[in-house]
Design an enzyme around this catalytic site. Structure first.
Site, PDB file in Angstrom:
ATOM      1  N   ASP A  92       0.849  -1.203   0.000  1.00  0.00           N
ATOM      2  CA  ASP A  92       0.000   0.000   0.000  1.00  0.00           C
ATOM      3  C   ASP A  92       0.881   1.248   0.000  1.00  0.00           C
ATOM      4  O   ASP A  92       0.620   2.223  -0.711  1.00  0.00           O
ATOM      5  CB  ASP A  92      -0.885  -0.024   1.259  1.00  0.00           C
ATOM      6  N   HIS A 132      -8.549  -2.450   7.813  1.00  0.00           N
ATOM      7  CA  HIS A 132      -7.517  -1.730   7.065  1.00  0.00           C
ATOM      8  C   HIS A 132      -7.947  -0.259   7.018  1.00  0.00           C
ATOM      9  O   HIS A 132      -8.891   0.087   6.316  1.00  0.00           O
ATOM     10  CB  HIS A 132      -7.449  -2.351   5.662  1.00  0.00           C
ATOM     11  N   HIS A 184      -7.147   3.926   6.686  1.00  0.00           N
ATOM     12  CA  HIS A 184      -6.303   5.061   6.282  1.00  0.00           C
ATOM     13  C   HIS A 184      -6.626   6.222   7.216  1.00  0.00           C
ATOM     14  O   HIS A 184      -7.742   6.332   7.724  1.00  0.00           O
ATOM     15  CB  HIS A 184      -6.562   5.423   4.819  1.00  0.00           C
ATOM     16  N   CYS A 233      -4.341   4.813  -2.461  1.00  0.00           N
ATOM     17  CA  CYS A 233      -4.666   4.110  -3.705  1.00  0.00           C
ATOM     18  C   CYS A 233      -4.603   5.085  -4.873  1.00  0.00           C
ATOM     19  O   CYS A 233      -5.309   6.096  -4.877  1.00  0.00           O
ATOM     20  CB  CYS A 233      -6.058   3.484  -3.613  1.00  0.00           C
ATOM     21  N   ASN A 286      -1.930   5.176   5.168  1.00  0.00           N
ATOM     22  CA  ASN A 286      -2.466   4.246   6.175  1.00  0.00           C
ATOM     23  C   ASN A 286      -2.160   4.780   7.576  1.00  0.00           C
ATOM     24  O   ASN A 286      -1.321   5.662   7.751  1.00  0.00           O
ATOM     25  CB  ASN A 286      -1.771   2.883   6.063  1.00  0.00           C
TER      26      ASN A 286
HETATM   27  N1  COA Z   1       0.063  -9.116 -13.599  1.00  0.00           N
HETATM   28  C1  COA Z   1       0.727  -8.990 -14.770  1.00  0.00           C
HETATM   29  N2  COA Z   1       0.141  -8.813 -15.948  1.00  0.00           N
HETATM   30  C2  COA Z   1      -1.212  -8.775 -15.950  1.00  0.00           C
HETATM   31  C3  COA Z   1      -1.958  -8.900 -14.779  1.00  0.00           C
HETATM   32  C4  COA Z   1      -1.286  -9.069 -13.563  1.00  0.00           C
HETATM   33  N3  COA Z   1      -1.944  -9.154 -12.409  1.00  0.00           N
HETATM   34  N4  COA Z   1      -3.265  -8.792 -15.099  1.00  0.00           N
HETATM   35  C5  COA Z   1      -3.336  -8.610 -16.407  1.00  0.00           C
HETATM   36  N5  COA Z   1      -2.088  -8.595 -16.933  1.00  0.00           N
HETATM   37  C6  COA Z   1      -1.724  -8.369 -18.324  1.00  0.00           C
HETATM   38  C7  COA Z   1      -2.449  -9.288 -19.269  1.00  0.00           C
HETATM   39  O1  COA Z   1      -1.723 -10.472 -19.466  1.00  0.00           O
HETATM   40  C8  COA Z   1      -2.540  -8.448 -20.513  1.00  0.00           C
HETATM   41  O2  COA Z   1      -1.268  -8.445 -21.134  1.00  0.00           O
HETATM   42  P1  COA Z   1      -1.129  -8.411 -22.745  1.00  0.00           P
HETATM   43  O3  COA Z   1      -1.783  -7.129 -23.174  1.00  0.00           O
HETATM   44  O4  COA Z   1       0.337  -8.433 -22.963  1.00  0.00           O
HETATM   45  O5  COA Z   1      -1.862  -9.608 -23.202  1.00  0.00           O
HETATM   46  C9  COA Z   1      -2.751  -7.049 -19.971  1.00  0.00           C
HETATM   47  O6  COA Z   1      -2.186  -7.056 -18.643  1.00  0.00           O
HETATM   48  C10 COA Z   1      -4.204  -6.646 -19.878  1.00  0.00           C
HETATM   49  O7  COA Z   1      -4.926  -7.709 -19.316  1.00  0.00           O
HETATM   50  P2  COA Z   1      -6.444  -7.600 -18.932  1.00  0.00           P
HETATM   51  O8  COA Z   1      -7.036  -8.952 -18.942  1.00  0.00           O
HETATM   52  O9  COA Z   1      -7.104  -6.564 -19.800  1.00  0.00           O
HETATM   53  O10 COA Z   1      -6.369  -7.083 -17.454  1.00  0.00           O
HETATM   54  P3  COA Z   1      -7.565  -7.123 -16.475  1.00  0.00           P
HETATM   55  O11 COA Z   1      -8.662  -6.281 -17.027  1.00  0.00           O
HETATM   56  O12 COA Z   1      -7.903  -8.509 -16.070  1.00  0.00           O
HETATM   57  O13 COA Z   1      -6.965  -6.461 -15.174  1.00  0.00           O
HETATM   58  C11 COA Z   1      -5.919  -4.924 -13.780  1.00  0.00           C
HETATM   59  C12 COA Z   1      -6.751  -5.110 -15.052  1.00  0.00           C
HETATM   60  C13 COA Z   1      -6.684  -5.361 -12.553  1.00  0.00           C
HETATM   61  C14 COA Z   1      -4.678  -5.748 -13.878  1.00  0.00           C
HETATM   62  C15 COA Z   1      -5.542  -3.459 -13.704  1.00  0.00           C
HETATM   63  O14 COA Z   1      -6.722  -2.719 -13.662  1.00  0.00           O
HETATM   64  C16 COA Z   1      -4.704  -3.185 -12.469  1.00  0.00           C
HETATM   65  O15 COA Z   1      -3.559  -3.574 -12.379  1.00  0.00           O
HETATM   66  N6  COA Z   1      -5.218  -2.426 -11.501  1.00  0.00           N
HETATM   67  C17 COA Z   1      -4.444  -2.072 -10.325  1.00  0.00           C
HETATM   68  C18 COA Z   1      -5.225  -2.415  -9.100  1.00  0.00           C
HETATM   69  C19 COA Z   1      -4.437  -2.071  -7.867  1.00  0.00           C
HETATM   70  O16 COA Z   1      -3.446  -2.683  -7.576  1.00  0.00           O
HETATM   71  N7  COA Z   1      -4.867  -1.025  -7.137  1.00  0.00           N
HETATM   72  C20 COA Z   1      -4.261  -0.612  -5.930  1.00  0.00           C
HETATM   73  C21 COA Z   1      -4.531  -1.514  -4.787  1.00  0.00           C
HETATM   74  S1  COA Z   1      -6.160  -1.402  -4.174  1.00  0.00           S
HETATM   75 ZN    ZN Z   2      -5.109   0.845   1.618  1.00  0.00          ZN
END
Ligand code: COA
Ligand code: ZN
Length: 306
Positions: free
Chosen positions: A14, A209, A211, A242, A251
């Site tokens: 985080d 959790h 903040h 976030c 946090n």
């Molecule tokens: N780790 C690595 N690569 C990933 C991945 C992961 N967790 N999830 C998806 N990918 C890759 C896919 O393989 C794809 O790659 P390509 O274009 O080379 O084929 C690309 O990313 C897009 O994949 P997609 O299926 O469209 O992703 P998704 O819609 O399932 O997921 C998230 C989107 C969730 C990964 C994205 O919105 C994200 O990372 N959000 C961050 C959330 C977060 O951590 N927030 C803070 C904490 S609360």
């Molecule tokens: Zn948090």
């Protein structure tokens, strides 16, 4: 009877997701080892997200692999989707925390899917654990972000949070964490929501959790302990937030949370002097980063002083 309470460090996840500088892998592992030695049983060591979304966690596999070598430490990781969970499993994860949001708007902003789609994905993850024969070896925790309100959509219906928590518990969640992602919670809403959510969560352990966005963080911890919660997330130096939630800030500070819970007569198992030494190292690792927390400046109370 003395009560034991568990504080999980989330600064490496985080915290670092809001820090643009890349902390080298060796330093992250030094942080893990030092904090583990200071008495922390569990540290959330990284996040399995696409490096294009958060370059800070490009070394997720290396960090988890290294942290798994630290004796006595439960190294947990965050995942926002199934793909992230598969990467974590490949790296040998023993505890995965799956994040989804009670707020529809935040879930879309954070993971590009609806909350129901994230719930369905969670079900797939629990099925995967069963299929791999890992039910007793892999802990699956679910953290429900924006449980107390959302800075994009505003209010979040507490009944919706309880319903999501109950569904995740039904899937077999070992732990359900209610998260106040953007600081909308207060002691009253914390008491009420945990009270209402717990009966539907069966055997799952409840966690909180918080903040400190509006200064309610530690008061919320007290309210949660009174509601029976014994697991808390906190970040050293009050790092955190976030990137997909407008107005999110840090946090609750780990060092202040430890101090407060000990003053309440709870046992954290933490060596405060060692923790404050690490807190000083953290400031050196992240020059220019705004850190919070009162304990470093004040230090523990010494007898005979005022
Ligand atoms: N780790 C690595 N690569 C990933 C991945 C992961 N967790 N999830 C998806 N990918 C890759 C896919 O393989 C794809 O790659 P390509 O274009 O080379 O084929 C690309 O990313 C897009 O994949 P997609 O299926 O469209 O992703 P998704 O819609 O399932 O997921 C998230 C989107 C969730 C990964 C994205 O919105 C994200 O990372 N959000 C961050 C959330 C977060 O951590 N927030 C803070 C904490 S609360
Ligand atoms: Zn948090």
């Amino acid at each position: 009877m003395t009560e034991t309470v568990s504080i999980r460090e989330v600064g490496l996840r985080d915290g670092l997701q809001m820090v643009t500088r890349q902390l080298p892998t060796e330093i992250k592992l030094d942080w893990c080892a030092t904090q583990s030695a200071a008495g922390f049983n569990e540290i959330e060591v990284t996040s399995f997200v696409p490096p294009s979304v958060m370059p800070q966690f490009t070394d997720a596999t290396e960090v988890l692999t290294g942290a798994l070598q630290i004796k006595g430490l439960l190294a947990s990781v965050l995942v926002p989707n199934f793909k992230g969970a598969l990467r974590a499993l490949d790296a040998g994860a023993r505890k995965i925390t799956y994040v989804l949001s009670a707020s529809e708007a935040h879930n879309q902003a954070n993971t590009r899917r609806s909350t129901d789609a994230s719930i369905a994905m969670a079900r797939t993850l629990f099925e995967e654990r069963r299929a791999r024969g890992l039910t007793d070896k892999l802990q699956l925790s679910c953290i429900i972000a924006t449980s107390f309100g959302c800075s994009i959509q505003g209010a979040v219906d507490p009944a919706r949070v309880c319903d999501i928590a109950a569904q995740l518990a039904d899937f077999g969640a070992d732990e359900i964490s209610l998260a106040d992602t953007v600081g909308h919670a207060d002691p009253k809403s914390v008491a009420t929501l945990f009270h209402d959510a717990m009966p539907g969560c069966g055997q799952a352990a409840m966690a909180a959790h918080f903040h400190d966005t509006r200064g309610m963080g530690l008061a919320n911890v007290v309210a949660a302990t009174e509601a029976g919660v014994r697991r808390f997330d906190a970040a050293l130096g009050g790092l955190g937030g976030c990137p997909f939630a407008p107005g999110a800030t840090g946090n609750i500070a780990t060092e202040d949370c430890v101090y407060m819970l000990e003053r309440l007569g709870m046992v954290t198992g933490v060596d405060m002097a060692a923790l404050l030494e690490l807190r000083q190292k953290l400031a050196a690792w992240l020059p220019g980063e705004e850190l919070h927390g009162k304990m470093l400046r004040a230090g523990p109370i010494r007898s005979g002083t005022i």
